[in-house]
Design an enzyme around this catalytic site. Structure first.
Site, PDB file in Angstrom:
ATOM      1  N   LYS A  14       0.832  -1.212   0.000  1.00 24.37           N
ATOM      2  CA  LYS A  14       0.000   0.000   0.000  1.00 24.37           C
ATOM      3  C   LYS A  14       0.870   1.266   0.000  1.00 24.37           C
ATOM      4  O   LYS A  14       0.640   2.180  -0.795  1.00 24.37           O
ATOM      5  CB  LYS A  14      -0.916   0.029   1.243  1.00 24.37           C
ATOM      6  CG  LYS A  14      -1.888  -1.153   1.306  1.00 24.37           C
ATOM      7  CD  LYS A  14      -2.787  -1.088   2.529  1.00 24.37           C
ATOM      8  CE  LYS A  14      -2.077  -1.193   3.850  1.00 24.37           C
ATOM      9  NZ  LYS A  14      -1.388  -2.485   4.100  1.00 24.37           N
ATOM     10  N   ARG A  89      -9.738   0.759   8.580  1.00 28.00           N
ATOM     11  CA  ARG A  89      -9.289  -0.600   8.879  1.00 28.00           C
ATOM     12  C   ARG A  89     -10.336  -1.410   9.603  1.00 28.00           C
ATOM     13  O   ARG A  89     -10.109  -2.575   9.908  1.00 28.00           O
ATOM     14  CB  ARG A  89      -8.078  -0.503   9.794  1.00 28.00           C
ATOM     15  CG  ARG A  89      -6.766  -0.624   9.075  1.00 28.00           C
ATOM     16  CD  ARG A  89      -5.710  -0.511  10.154  1.00 28.00           C
ATOM     17  NE  ARG A  89      -4.565  -1.297   9.855  1.00 28.00           N
ATOM     18  CZ  ARG A  89      -3.508  -0.827   9.215  1.00 28.00           C
ATOM     19  NH1 ARG A  89      -3.496   0.379   8.752  1.00 28.00           N
ATOM     20  NH2 ARG A  89      -2.481  -1.602   9.035  1.00 28.00           N
ATOM     21  N   ARG A 123      11.641  -5.927   4.474  1.00 25.97           N
ATOM     22  CA  ARG A 123      11.496  -4.470   4.360  1.00 25.97           C
ATOM     23  C   ARG A 123      12.495  -3.742   5.252  1.00 25.97           C
ATOM     24  O   ARG A 123      12.710  -4.100   6.394  1.00 25.97           O
ATOM     25  CB  ARG A 123      10.079  -4.049   4.764  1.00 25.97           C
ATOM     26  CG  ARG A 123       9.929  -2.527   4.815  1.00 25.97           C
ATOM     27  CD  ARG A 123       8.510  -2.078   4.913  1.00 25.97           C
ATOM     28  NE  ARG A 123       7.778  -2.724   5.979  1.00 25.97           N
ATOM     29  CZ  ARG A 123       6.467  -2.652   6.116  1.00 25.97           C
ATOM     30  NH1 ARG A 123       5.758  -1.993   5.235  1.00 25.97           N
ATOM     31  NH2 ARG A 123       5.872  -3.265   7.104  1.00 25.97           N
ATOM     32  N   ARG A 152      11.375  -1.919  10.991  1.00 31.50           N
ATOM     33  CA  ARG A 152      10.307  -1.397  11.852  1.00 31.50           C
ATOM     34  C   ARG A 152      10.104  -2.331  13.040  1.00 31.50           C
ATOM     35  O   ARG A 152      10.153  -3.549  12.885  1.00 31.50           O
ATOM     36  CB  ARG A 152       9.001  -1.327  11.046  1.00 31.50           C
ATOM     37  CG  ARG A 152       8.592   0.062  10.667  1.00 31.50           C
ATOM     38  CD  ARG A 152       7.499   0.120   9.666  1.00 31.50           C
ATOM     39  NE  ARG A 152       6.239  -0.515  10.036  1.00 31.50           N
ATOM     40  CZ  ARG A 152       5.144  -0.503   9.284  1.00 31.50           C
ATOM     41  NH1 ARG A 152       5.169   0.127   8.111  1.00 31.50           N
ATOM     42  NH2 ARG A 152       4.048  -1.106   9.661  1.00 31.50           N
ATOM     43  N   ARG A 163      -0.593  -9.022  13.397  1.00 32.30           N
ATOM     44  CA  ARG A 163      -1.131  -8.032  12.452  1.00 32.30           C
ATOM     45  C   ARG A 163      -1.948  -8.717  11.355  1.00 32.30           C
ATOM     46  O   ARG A 163      -2.984  -8.212  10.924  1.00 32.30           O
ATOM     47  CB  ARG A 163       0.023  -7.228  11.821  1.00 32.30           C
ATOM     48  CG  ARG A 163       0.591  -6.178  12.764  1.00 32.30           C
ATOM     49  CD  ARG A 163       1.944  -5.676  12.306  1.00 32.30           C
ATOM     50  NE  ARG A 163       1.916  -4.987  11.036  1.00 32.30           N
ATOM     51  CZ  ARG A 163       2.987  -4.778  10.277  1.00 32.30           C
ATOM     52  NH1 ARG A 163       4.174  -5.200  10.686  1.00 32.30           N
ATOM     53  NH2 ARG A 163       2.883  -4.143   9.141  1.00 32.30           N
TER      54      ARG A 163
HETATM   55  P1  AP5 Z   1       4.841  -1.623   1.689  1.00 23.80           P
HETATM   56  O1  AP5 Z   1       4.494  -0.757   0.535  1.00 23.80           O
HETATM   57  O2  AP5 Z   1       5.637  -1.037   2.805  1.00 23.80           O
HETATM   58  O3  AP5 Z   1       3.525  -2.367   2.243  1.00 23.80           O
HETATM   59  P2  AP5 Z   1       2.307  -1.814   3.090  1.00 23.80           P
HETATM   60  O4  AP5 Z   1       1.087  -2.488   2.572  1.00 23.80           O
HETATM   61  O5  AP5 Z   1       2.315  -0.316   3.125  1.00 23.80           O
HETATM   62  O6  AP5 Z   1       2.712  -2.453   4.475  1.00 23.80           O
HETATM   63  P3  AP5 Z   1       2.582  -1.926   5.965  1.00 23.80           P
HETATM   64  O7  AP5 Z   1       3.228  -2.998   6.812  1.00 23.80           O
HETATM   65  O8  AP5 Z   1       3.118  -0.532   6.117  1.00 23.80           O
HETATM   66  O9  AP5 Z   1       1.077  -1.936   6.171  1.00 23.80           O
HETATM   67  P4  AP5 Z   1       0.328  -1.972   7.458  1.00 23.80           P
HETATM   68  O10 AP5 Z   1      -1.044  -1.764   6.973  1.00 23.80           O
HETATM   69  O11 AP5 Z   1       0.535  -3.154   8.316  1.00 23.80           O
HETATM   70  O12 AP5 Z   1       1.035  -0.814   8.310  1.00 23.80           O
HETATM   71  P5  AP5 Z   1       0.588   0.659   8.735  1.00 23.80           P
HETATM   72  O13 AP5 Z   1       1.809   1.476   8.722  1.00 23.80           O
HETATM   73  O14 AP5 Z   1      -0.593   1.111   7.954  1.00 23.80           O
HETATM   74  O15 AP5 Z   1       5.616  -2.907   1.103  1.00 23.80           O
HETATM   75  C1  AP5 Z   1       6.125  -3.916   1.963  1.00 23.80           C
HETATM   76  C2  AP5 Z   1       7.492  -4.413   1.404  1.00 23.80           C
HETATM   77  O16 AP5 Z   1       7.275  -5.068   0.157  1.00 23.80           O
HETATM   78  C3  AP5 Z   1       8.511  -3.281   1.129  1.00 23.80           C
HETATM   79  O17 AP5 Z   1       9.791  -3.752   1.449  1.00 23.80           O
HETATM   80  C4  AP5 Z   1       8.380  -3.028  -0.381  1.00 23.80           C
HETATM   81  O18 AP5 Z   1       9.612  -2.578  -0.924  1.00 23.80           O
HETATM   82  C5  AP5 Z   1       8.004  -4.430  -0.899  1.00 23.80           C
HETATM   83  N1  AP5 Z   1       7.100  -4.400  -2.057  1.00 23.80           N
HETATM   84  C6  AP5 Z   1       6.037  -3.570  -2.248  1.00 23.80           C
HETATM   85  N2  AP5 Z   1       5.418  -3.857  -3.398  1.00 23.80           N
HETATM   86  C7  AP5 Z   1       6.081  -4.907  -3.948  1.00 23.80           C
HETATM   87  C8  AP5 Z   1       5.922  -5.676  -5.146  1.00 23.80           C
HETATM   88  N3  AP5 Z   1       4.939  -5.430  -6.013  1.00 23.80           N
HETATM   89  N4  AP5 Z   1       6.788  -6.694  -5.383  1.00 23.80           N
HETATM   90  C9  AP5 Z   1       7.790  -6.965  -4.497  1.00 23.80           C
HETATM   91  N5  AP5 Z   1       8.015  -6.269  -3.353  1.00 23.80           N
HETATM   92  C10 AP5 Z   1       7.165  -5.257  -3.091  1.00 23.80           C
HETATM   93  O19 AP5 Z   1       0.081   0.404  10.235  1.00 23.80           O
HETATM   94  C11 AP5 Z   1       0.966   0.046  11.257  1.00 23.80           C
HETATM   95  C12 AP5 Z   1       0.187  -0.040  12.569  1.00 23.80           C
HETATM   96  O20 AP5 Z   1      -0.387   1.244  12.891  1.00 23.80           O
HETATM   97  C13 AP5 Z   1      -1.020  -0.999  12.571  1.00 23.80           C
HETATM   98  O21 AP5 Z   1      -0.641  -2.326  12.864  1.00 23.80           O
HETATM   99  C14 AP5 Z   1      -1.899  -0.364  13.667  1.00 23.80           C
HETATM  100  O22 AP5 Z   1      -1.446  -0.712  14.939  1.00 23.80           O
HETATM  101  C15 AP5 Z   1      -1.690   1.124  13.481  1.00 23.80           C
HETATM  102  N6  AP5 Z   1      -2.686   1.726  12.563  1.00 23.80           N
HETATM  103  C16 AP5 Z   1      -2.454   2.293  11.345  1.00 23.80           C
HETATM  104  N7  AP5 Z   1      -3.601   2.687  10.773  1.00 23.80           N
HETATM  105  C17 AP5 Z   1      -4.597   2.366  11.642  1.00 23.80           C
HETATM  106  C18 AP5 Z   1      -6.016   2.488  11.609  1.00 23.80           C
HETATM  107  N8  AP5 Z   1      -6.651   3.029  10.543  1.00 23.80           N
HETATM  108  N9  AP5 Z   1      -6.721   2.022  12.659  1.00 23.80           N
HETATM  109  C19 AP5 Z   1      -6.107   1.480  13.738  1.00 23.80           C
HETATM  110  N10 AP5 Z   1      -4.774   1.312  13.822  1.00 23.80           N
HETATM  111  C20 AP5 Z   1      -4.023   1.757  12.791  1.00 23.80           C
END
Ligand code: AP5
Length: 208
Positions: A14, A89, A123, A152, A163
């Site tokens: 994402k 979410r 990552r 991270r 997660r």
């Molecule tokens: P990346 O693009 O970083 O993936 P992502 O989907 O953004 O992953 P996240 O782990 O950041 O998502 P998340 O939803 O768990 O975390 P968030 O920060 O929102 O890609 C991942 C890896 O793959 C990278 O190394 C990239 O280079 C590689 N890659 C990407 N595309 C690729 C491809 N096509 N082919 C190969 N490799 C590829 O949330 C973190 C925490 O915050 C949550 O757990 C929660 O506690 C809290 N939080 C955030 N938002 C909320 C909410 N709305 N409500 C409640 N809690 C929340």
């Protein structure tokens, strides 16, 4: 006017796609995860609260993140559209969002569970905001600013398992939520970054 939400499991890509979409369509990229992490870094009250949930792989309470997004979407740069990454979410968050913004596209990045585990494990982050994967970037330093990369805290194996469980229970139901509203667009996230982006661009260009 585009009101985009990006759906997909942790590690689906994402954040990676959000940067490309925001650049091409000149939309503000709003990542609740980034906002929470920057509060943790700054040691704010919100950051201390968020850390206790994030470190355990749990979701931060709905009312907290809804308030963050409501405030952010009220800013002038969101007048002509927005790109939400990691929000909503839960169904409760989606229902609240519907009260103050219009979602025109819910783009679901579909990736197999085994692949997301690989993507998260490899990552590496930079404090400047860049993100890399060890399979395509072997240097321990950031190409953009030269700083040392790090993993991270919530990318540790046991937290990732939690997660993914939380995603399946609380976030995956949003696919049905947006399908029922006629704004769901699934893309195959198992392809390369550029190929995934091409699919998303096709969706966004075809549905103004
Ligand atoms: P990346 O693009 O970083 O993936 P992502 O989907 O953004 O992953 P996240 O782990 O950041 O998502 P998340 O939803 O768990 O975390 P968030 O920060 O929102 O890609 C991942 C890896 O793959 C990278 O190394 C990239 O280079 C590689 N890659 C990407 N595309 C690729 C491809 N096509 N082919 C190969 N490799 C590829 O949330 C973190 C925490 O915050 C949550 O757990 C929660 O506690 C809290 N939080 C955030 N938002 C909320 C909410 N709305 N409500 C409640 N809690 C929340």
């Amino acid at each position: 006017m585009k009101g985009i939400v990006l759906l997909g499991a942790p590690g689906a890509g994402k954040g990676t796609q959000a940067k490309l979409i925001a650049g091409r369509y000149s939309l503000p990229h709003i990542s609740t995860g980034d906002i929470l992490r920057s509060n943790i870094k700054e040691g704010t009250q919100l950051g201390r609260l968020a850390k206790s949930y994030i470190d355990e792989g749990k979701l931060v309470p709905d009312e907290v993140v809804v308030a963050i997004v409501r405030d952010r979407l009220a800013k002038p740069d969101c007048e002509n559209g927005f790109l939400l990454d990691g929000f909503p979410r839960t169904t409760a968050q989606a229902e609240e969002l519907d009260k103050f913004a219009q979602v025109t596209h819910a783009v679901d990045i579909e990736v197999d569970p085994a692949e997301v585990v690989k993507r998260i494990a490899g990552r590496r982050m930079c404090r400047c905001g860049e993100s890399y994967h060890i399979s395509s970037h072997s240097s321990p330093y950031c190409d953009k600013c030269g700083a040392e990369l790090y993993q991270r805290d919530d990318d540790k194996e046991e937290t990732v398992a939690k997660r993914l469980e939380v995603y399946a229970e609380q976030t995956a139901p949003l696919i049905g939520y947006y399908r029922d509203k006629g704004v769901l667009f699934g893309v195959n996230g198992m392809k390369s970054v550029d190929e995934v982006f091409a699919q998303i661009a096709e969706v966004l260009d075809g549905n103004d």
